[in-house]
Design a protein around this motif. Sequence first.
Motif, PDB file in Angstrom:
ATOM      1  N   HIS A 107      49.186  37.461  33.003  1.00  0.00           N
ATOM      2  CA  HIS A 107      48.613  38.752  33.344  1.00  0.00           C
ATOM      3  C   HIS A 107      48.482  39.563  32.074  1.00  0.00           C
ATOM      4  O   HIS A 107      49.420  39.652  31.282  1.00  0.00           O
ATOM      5  CB  HIS A 107      49.506  39.514  34.327  1.00  0.00           C
ATOM      6  N   ARG A 144      44.432  44.263  30.976  1.00  0.00           N
ATOM      7  CA  ARG A 144      43.073  44.541  31.406  1.00  0.00           C
ATOM      8  C   ARG A 144      42.829  44.210  32.878  1.00  0.00           C
ATOM      9  O   ARG A 144      41.801  44.552  33.418  1.00  0.00           O
ATOM     10  CB  ARG A 144      42.081  43.759  30.557  1.00  0.00           C
ATOM     11  N   SER A 145      43.718  43.527  33.526  1.00  0.00           N
ATOM     12  CA  SER A 145      43.501  43.102  34.904  1.00  0.00           C
ATOM     13  C   SER A 145      43.156  44.259  35.836  1.00  0.00           C
ATOM     14  O   SER A 145      42.181  44.162  36.584  1.00  0.00           O
ATOM     15  CB  SER A 145      44.710  42.346  35.434  1.00  0.00           C
ATOM     16  N   PRO A 146      43.887  45.371  35.847  1.00  0.00           N
ATOM     17  CA  PRO A 146      43.495  46.482  36.714  1.00  0.00           C
ATOM     18  C   PRO A 146      42.129  47.051  36.343  1.00  0.00           C
ATOM     19  O   PRO A 146      41.361  47.444  37.224  1.00  0.00           O
ATOM     20  CB  PRO A 146      44.587  47.529  36.493  1.00  0.00           C
ATOM     21  N   GLN A 147      41.796  47.045  35.061  1.00  0.00           N
ATOM     22  CA  GLN A 147      40.502  47.553  34.634  1.00  0.00           C
ATOM     23  C   GLN A 147      39.382  46.637  35.132  1.00  0.00           C
ATOM     24  O   GLN A 147      38.357  47.119  35.605  1.00  0.00           O
ATOM     25  CB  GLN A 147      40.456  47.652  33.115  1.00  0.00           C
ATOM     26  N   VAL A 148      39.587  45.341  35.037  1.00  0.00           N
ATOM     27  CA  VAL A 148      38.579  44.391  35.499  1.00  0.00           C
ATOM     28  C   VAL A 148      38.401  44.514  37.000  1.00  0.00           C
ATOM     29  O   VAL A 148      37.275  44.517  37.502  1.00  0.00           O
ATOM     30  CB  VAL A 148      38.973  42.954  35.102  1.00  0.00           C
ATOM     31  N   ILE A 149      39.483  44.639  37.725  1.00  0.00           N
ATOM     32  CA  ILE A 149      39.402  44.794  39.179  1.00  0.00           C
ATOM     33  C   ILE A 149      38.667  46.078  39.530  1.00  0.00           C
ATOM     34  O   ILE A 149      37.834  46.107  40.435  1.00  0.00           O
ATOM     35  CB  ILE A 149      40.811  44.770  39.798  1.00  0.00           C
ATOM     36  N   SER A 150      38.927  47.143  38.799  1.00  0.00           N
ATOM     37  CA  SER A 150      38.254  48.415  39.032  1.00  0.00           C
ATOM     38  C   SER A 150      36.754  48.292  38.773  1.00  0.00           C
ATOM     39  O   SER A 150      35.941  48.832  39.520  1.00  0.00           O
ATOM     40  CB  SER A 150      38.865  49.492  38.139  1.00  0.00           C
ATOM     41  N   GLN A 151      36.384  47.584  37.721  1.00  0.00           N
ATOM     42  CA  GLN A 151      34.967  47.407  37.410  1.00  0.00           C
ATOM     43  C   GLN A 151      34.274  46.576  38.478  1.00  0.00           C
ATOM     44  O   GLN A 151      33.138  46.865  38.858  1.00  0.00           O
ATOM     45  CB  GLN A 151      34.807  46.748  36.043  1.00  0.00           C
ATOM     46  N   ILE A 152      34.927  45.547  38.962  1.00  0.00           N
ATOM     47  CA  ILE A 152      34.351  44.718  40.023  1.00  0.00           C
ATOM     48  C   ILE A 152      34.180  45.543  41.295  1.00  0.00           C
ATOM     49  O   ILE A 152      33.143  45.485  41.958  1.00  0.00           O
ATOM     50  CB  ILE A 152      35.226  43.475  40.281  1.00  0.00           C
ATOM     51  N   ARG A 153      35.194  46.335  41.639  1.00  0.00           N
ATOM     52  CA  ARG A 153      35.118  47.182  42.826  1.00  0.00           C
ATOM     53  C   ARG A 153      33.961  48.176  42.699  1.00  0.00           C
ATOM     54  O   ARG A 153      33.211  48.389  43.639  1.00  0.00           O
ATOM     55  CB  ARG A 153      36.436  47.918  43.023  1.00  0.00           C
TER      56      ARG A 153
END
Length: 74
Positions: free
Chosen positions: A3, A6-15
């Motif tokens: 992990h 950037r994982s939360p940022q990537v998830i936010s961008q996908i959302r």
Amino acid sequence: MKHDARSPQVISQIREFIMRPTVAAAIADAFVRVFPASSSRANVLKQTALFCGAALLVWLLSLTYGLDLSAGFF
């Protein structure tokens, strides 16, 4: 599984990528239900919205006048 920060940022961008078209479609459906296709009020509203959108685009472009937006800026 590794992990990174950037994982939360990537998830936010996908959302955000998924939600924008969904929200736009919901707003368009609401306008279609409120104003029938043959309504003159709908045509006036549509033309007003297009004019406001064009004015907003010109305003945003004027804000970037003189700003260095080359690849090195980012």
